[in-house]
Design an enzyme around this catalytic site. Structure first.
Site, mmCIF file in Angstrom:
data_model
loop_
_atom_site.group_PDB
_atom_site.id
_atom_site.type_symbol
_atom_site.label_atom_id
_atom_site.label_comp_id
_atom_site.label_asym_id
_atom_site.label_seq_id
_atom_site.Cartn_x
_atom_site.Cartn_y
_atom_site.Cartn_z
ATOM 1 N N HIS A 50 0.855 -1.191 0.000
ATOM 2 C CA HIS A 50 0.000 0.000 0.000
ATOM 3 C C HIS A 50 0.888 1.237 0.000
ATOM 4 O O HIS A 50 1.026 1.944 1.000
ATOM 5 C CB HIS A 50 -0.928 -0.029 1.215
ATOM 6 C CG HIS A 50 -2.128 0.858 1.061
ATOM 7 N ND1 HIS A 50 -2.076 2.220 1.245
ATOM 8 C CD2 HIS A 50 -3.412 0.576 0.720
ATOM 9 C CE1 HIS A 50 -3.274 2.732 1.047
ATOM 10 N NE2 HIS A 50 -4.105 1.754 0.723
ATOM 11 N N LYS A 87 -14.754 23.039 1.324
ATOM 12 C CA LYS A 87 -15.845 22.059 1.385
ATOM 13 C C LYS A 87 -17.086 22.562 0.649
ATOM 14 O O LYS A 87 -18.085 21.853 0.571
ATOM 15 C CB LYS A 87 -16.204 21.747 2.845
ATOM 16 C CG LYS A 87 -15.026 21.241 3.676
ATOM 17 C CD LYS A 87 -14.331 20.053 3.044
ATOM 18 C CE LYS A 87 -13.135 19.603 3.859
ATOM 19 N NZ LYS A 87 -12.322 18.577 3.157
ATOM 20 N N HIS A 126 -9.605 10.510 0.534
ATOM 21 C CA HIS A 126 -10.408 10.505 1.749
ATOM 22 C C HIS A 126 -11.795 11.059 1.418
ATOM 23 O O HIS A 126 -11.928 11.999 0.622
ATOM 24 C CB HIS A 126 -9.744 11.352 2.836
ATOM 25 C CG HIS A 126 -8.442 10.809 3.307
ATOM 26 N ND1 HIS A 126 -8.348 9.688 4.104
ATOM 27 C CD2 HIS A 126 -7.160 11.213 3.074
ATOM 28 C CE1 HIS A 126 -7.076 9.434 4.358
ATOM 29 N NE2 HIS A 126 -6.332 10.329 3.737
ATOM 30 N N ASN A 163 -12.262 6.357 -0.298
ATOM 31 C CA ASN A 163 -11.850 5.232 0.532
ATOM 32 C C ASN A 163 -12.820 5.071 1.702
ATOM 33 O O ASN A 163 -13.025 6.009 2.479
ATOM 34 C CB ASN A 163 -10.441 5.469 1.073
ATOM 35 C CG ASN A 163 -10.015 4.366 2.027
ATOM 36 O OD1 ASN A 163 -9.880 3.210 1.640
ATOM 37 N ND2 ASN A 163 -9.815 4.720 3.295
ATOM 38 N N GLU A 164 -13.413 3.880 1.823
ATOM 39 C CA GLU A 164 -14.289 3.538 2.945
ATOM 40 C C GLU A 164 -15.295 4.653 3.232
ATOM 41 O O GLU A 164 -15.400 5.160 4.351
ATOM 42 C CB GLU A 164 -13.451 3.215 4.186
ATOM 43 C CG GLU A 164 -12.490 2.060 3.952
ATOM 44 C CD GLU A 164 -11.691 1.666 5.192
ATOM 45 O OE1 GLU A 164 -11.666 2.453 6.165
ATOM 46 O OE2 GLU A 164 -11.117 0.566 5.192
ATOM 47 N N HIS A 245 -12.631 -4.281 1.510
ATOM 48 C CA HIS A 245 -11.504 -4.422 2.422
ATOM 49 C C HIS A 245 -11.787 -5.590 3.359
ATOM 50 O O HIS A 245 -12.847 -5.654 3.977
ATOM 51 C CB HIS A 245 -11.288 -3.139 3.225
ATOM 52 C CG HIS A 245 -10.860 -1.976 2.377
ATOM 53 N ND1 HIS A 245 -10.745 -0.690 2.857
ATOM 54 C CD2 HIS A 245 -10.501 -1.918 1.068
ATOM 55 C CE1 HIS A 245 -10.341 0.108 1.886
ATOM 56 N NE2 HIS A 245 -10.200 -0.619 0.781
ATOM 57 N N GLU A 289 -7.456 -3.265 0.304
ATOM 58 C CA GLU A 289 -6.753 -3.420 1.574
ATOM 59 C C GLU A 289 -7.133 -4.775 2.157
ATOM 60 O O GLU A 289 -8.297 -5.185 2.057
ATOM 61 C CB GLU A 289 -7.151 -2.331 2.604
ATOM 62 C CG GLU A 289 -6.751 -0.921 2.256
ATOM 63 C CD GLU A 289 -7.189 0.069 3.344
ATOM 64 O OE1 GLU A 289 -7.434 -0.370 4.499
ATOM 65 O OE2 GLU A 289 -7.294 1.273 3.041
ATOM 66 N N TRP A 341 4.316 10.724 7.938
ATOM 67 C CA TRP A 341 3.290 11.668 8.369
ATOM 68 C C TRP A 341 2.790 11.355 9.786
ATOM 69 O O TRP A 341 2.370 12.259 10.520
ATOM 70 C CB TRP A 341 2.104 11.619 7.398
ATOM 71 C CG TRP A 341 1.516 10.227 7.244
ATOM 72 C CD1 TRP A 341 1.882 9.307 6.320
ATOM 73 C CD2 TRP A 341 0.511 9.624 8.061
ATOM 74 N NE1 TRP A 341 1.154 8.140 6.494
ATOM 75 C CE2 TRP A 341 0.297 8.315 7.547
ATOM 76 C CE3 TRP A 341 -0.244 10.045 9.152
ATOM 77 C CZ2 TRP A 341 -0.609 7.437 8.118
ATOM 78 C CZ3 TRP A 341 -1.167 9.168 9.716
ATOM 79 C CH2 TRP A 341 -1.346 7.879 9.194
#
Length: 606
Positions: A50, A87, A126, A163-164, A245, A289, A341
């Site tokens: 990943h 946003k 994200h 993602n998710e 996942h 994942e 990070w």
């Protein structure tokens, strides 16, 4: 060599021990196996990490990791992210172009780019940066397509818009009761973006939804209805793949459980069954994942024991996914590079500990050293070739075999949490081809510490004793082998799926266009979800002939879960299969739960 738990010489005692063992695997070097049309092991598909080739973290280790171990790059959070800065405002297409010019230049500067850039790669974002409510999805799609066309000098093949996402549905509303509407809106965005990207970037495949915890049986399959089924109904027509996942443990939410084994089979079979019902085809999977996760792991000291738990999970799940090369595009173990990070995350990681899934961790002096997760790739180093015929009489003993010039690789894994004695039965004089064996064994000690050990210069293997969760790979040096036979595996689906179980009421599944076989093996794969106190051993007939249902399935008993959900593999006599239409009837002695999917798996020997 007793410490190897391997019988290396044939004697009266060793012959008796092999006969007495309950578990047996058969191996035939001379028969090439196909699953669908796939025989060659695609390492890009199965042995990625990943991480991205645009990341500089592992540049100094490139020769060892990417050349010697054969690791590929698999996935990154490097998508368009239209809501990264605001946003409420979508950047203009001119802004997108300017951003992509900078991104492309940065990628090309990576020391890994020239040699390791690949199209076989997944990008995502994200959810908070990819989606906002009450936005114009067409404008989002235009921005995304513009970005994707220009940001990558080598355009990735796979794009997961978010993602998710569904675990973040509550982030956009006040109450949980409002989240089903958010899930529908997220799915609409997926469809709009997919249609735009597919029209403008033909080589890119958009898929999703990257399910975080696919506990599909929860609320009597209400979770399935409001998540993956909803996504497939709203966006599925435009998806090139469905992303899931798979984690042992507890990913974000849901029950603590082990998905490796029958449970993950049930999840993926249900997706395949509904895909076939809706479109008449099984759209492929991307497992973007997989591995092990749980609450309380992040922000804690580095743990070799946690690495060991992860390694066991990777191998269990990988061995299952190796059974699906014809309907799987990519599978990525969740192993990251250095995750630099994370050291800067003062709130979530105030003590500066490593991210739990890194392949290299920071030491007190600032240097980086490898973690035990490297052993996953060391175990599978060099494994490649054409698939050969192998079989196991116990679903807890997983086996795969591959042959290339001068080598045969035999991989065996123990799904069970008990030691397992396994006899190896080589067919058609396969042992005569073996010149030498190097045995690799990956397991955890009694204290949970992961060990990868090698035994060299072995002449034969008649049996093995596997520790709980252990994986062994026998790398056999062989004389030239010619395939004399073929074994072709195909799966057959039905329009019927997710049927409620009523006491003594037969559930009928009709299969069309099955080709009867004269030599080979066949199975009914029955997915079932119901309370633990309910029967998992129904009466099954195939074309009127009663089929015996075993008491065993792959993996543990699932008693730690709220209810059982998984696939039970049921061997059938091939003489009961007929050309054309075949009928399976399943009758339970009690009411409750569902039969989620029924698939007929046929291996025809030619």
């Amino acid at each position: 060599m007793n410490k190897l738990f391997i019988t290396l010489t044939i004697s009266i005692v060793s012959l008796y021990s092999v006969v007495a063992q309950e578990n047996e695997v058969t191996i035939d070097f001379t028969t090439q196996k196909f699953i669908g049309n796939e025989s060659e092991l695609n390492r890009q598909k199965y042995f990625a990490m990943h991480d991205s080739y645009s990341n500089w973290d592992l540049a100094s280790d490139a020769d060892y990791l990417f050349k010697k171990l054969g690791i590929h790059h698999g996935r990154t959070f490097g998508g368009p992210a239209p809501f990264r800065k605001s946003k409420t405002e979508i950047p203009s297409l001119a802004e997108a172009k300017a951003m992509t010019d900078r991104a492309a230049e940065g990628i090309k500067k990576s020391p890994l780019f020239d040699e390791f850039a690949t199209t076989d790669f997944v990008i995502t974002d994200h959810p908070s940066e990819a989606f906002q409510l009450n936005q114009d999805y067409n404008k989002v799609a235009e921005y995304d397509a513009t970005y994707l066309k220009n940001a990558y000098p080598v355009i990735p093949k796979y794009y997961e818009v978010m993602n998710e996402p569904f675990v973040h549905a509550k982030d956009y509303v006040e109450t949980w009761d409002e989240t089903p509407a958010v899930i529908i809106e997220m799915s609409k965005l997926y469809k709009t973006v997919a249609d735009k990207v597919h029209s403008e970037i033909p080589d890119m495949m958009v898929g999703g939804y990257a399910s975080a915890y696919p506990e599909v049986e929860k609320d009597d399959f209400g979770y399935w209805d409001t998540r993956m089924k909803t996504f497939m109904d709203v966006a599925g027509e435009s998806m090139k793949f469905f992303a899931t996942h798979i984690y042992d443990g507890r990913n974000v939410e849901g029950d603590f459980s082990y998905r490796s084994g029958s449970n993950s089979e049930g999840i993926l079979d249900l997706i395949e069954a509904y895909s076939f019902k809706k479109w008449g085809v099984v759209k492929p999977h991307v497992i973007s994942e997989y591995g092990y996760t749980a609450q309380g792991l992040v922000g804690k000291p580095y743990s070799p024991e946690l690495n060991g738990t992860c390694l066991i999970a990777y191998n269990k799940i990988l061995m299952q996914l190796l059974d699906k090369p014809d309907r799987l595009l990519k599978a990525i173990p969740f192993i990251t590079s250095k995750a630099t990070w994370f050291y800067d995350n003062k709130e979530g990681n105030p003590n500066g500990y490593p991210y739990p899934w890194v392949i290299k961790k920071k030491e007190e002096d600032g240097s980086y050293t490898f973690t035990h997760l490297k052993k996953f790739y060391e175990l599978w180093k060099g494994v490649e070739g054409k698939r050969i015929e192998v079989a196991s009489n116990n679903p807890d003993i997983q086996i795969h075999g591959f042959s290339k010039e001068g080598k045969v690789f035999i991989a065996i894994n123990n799904l069970s949490d008990e030691n397992q004695d396994v006899a190896l039965n080589f067919l058609n004089n396969s042992t005569n081809y073996i010149k030498n064996i190097t045995l690799r064994r990956l397991y955890t000690t009694a204290t949970g510490f992961p060990r990868l050990i090698y035994f060299t210069n072995e002449s034969s293997i008649d049996s093995v004793k596997l520790k709980p969760g252990e994986t062994i790979i026998a790398e056999c040096d062989v004389t030239p082998i010619e395939f004399n036979n073929t074994l072709k595996e195909n799966n057959y689906y039905t329009d019927t799926y997710l049927q409620p179980i009523e006491k003594n009421k037969a559930i009928t599944f009709n299969f069309k266009n099955i080709e009867a076989i004269k030599n080979g093996r066949a199975y009914i794969k029955m997915g079932v979800g119901r309370s633990h106190d309910m029967s998992k051993k129904p009466t099954i007939t195939l074309n009127g002939k009663t089929i015996e249902v075993p008491n065993n399935w792959a993996g543990y008993d699932q008693l730690a879960r709220e209810r059982f959900f998984g696939v039970i593999g049921i061997p059938i006599e091939i003489k009961h299969l007929v050309d054309g239409e075949n009928k399976v009837e399943i009758t339970f002695p009690d009411s409750g739960g569902h039969v989620s999917s029924v698939i007929i798996n046929v291996e025809s020997r030619g």
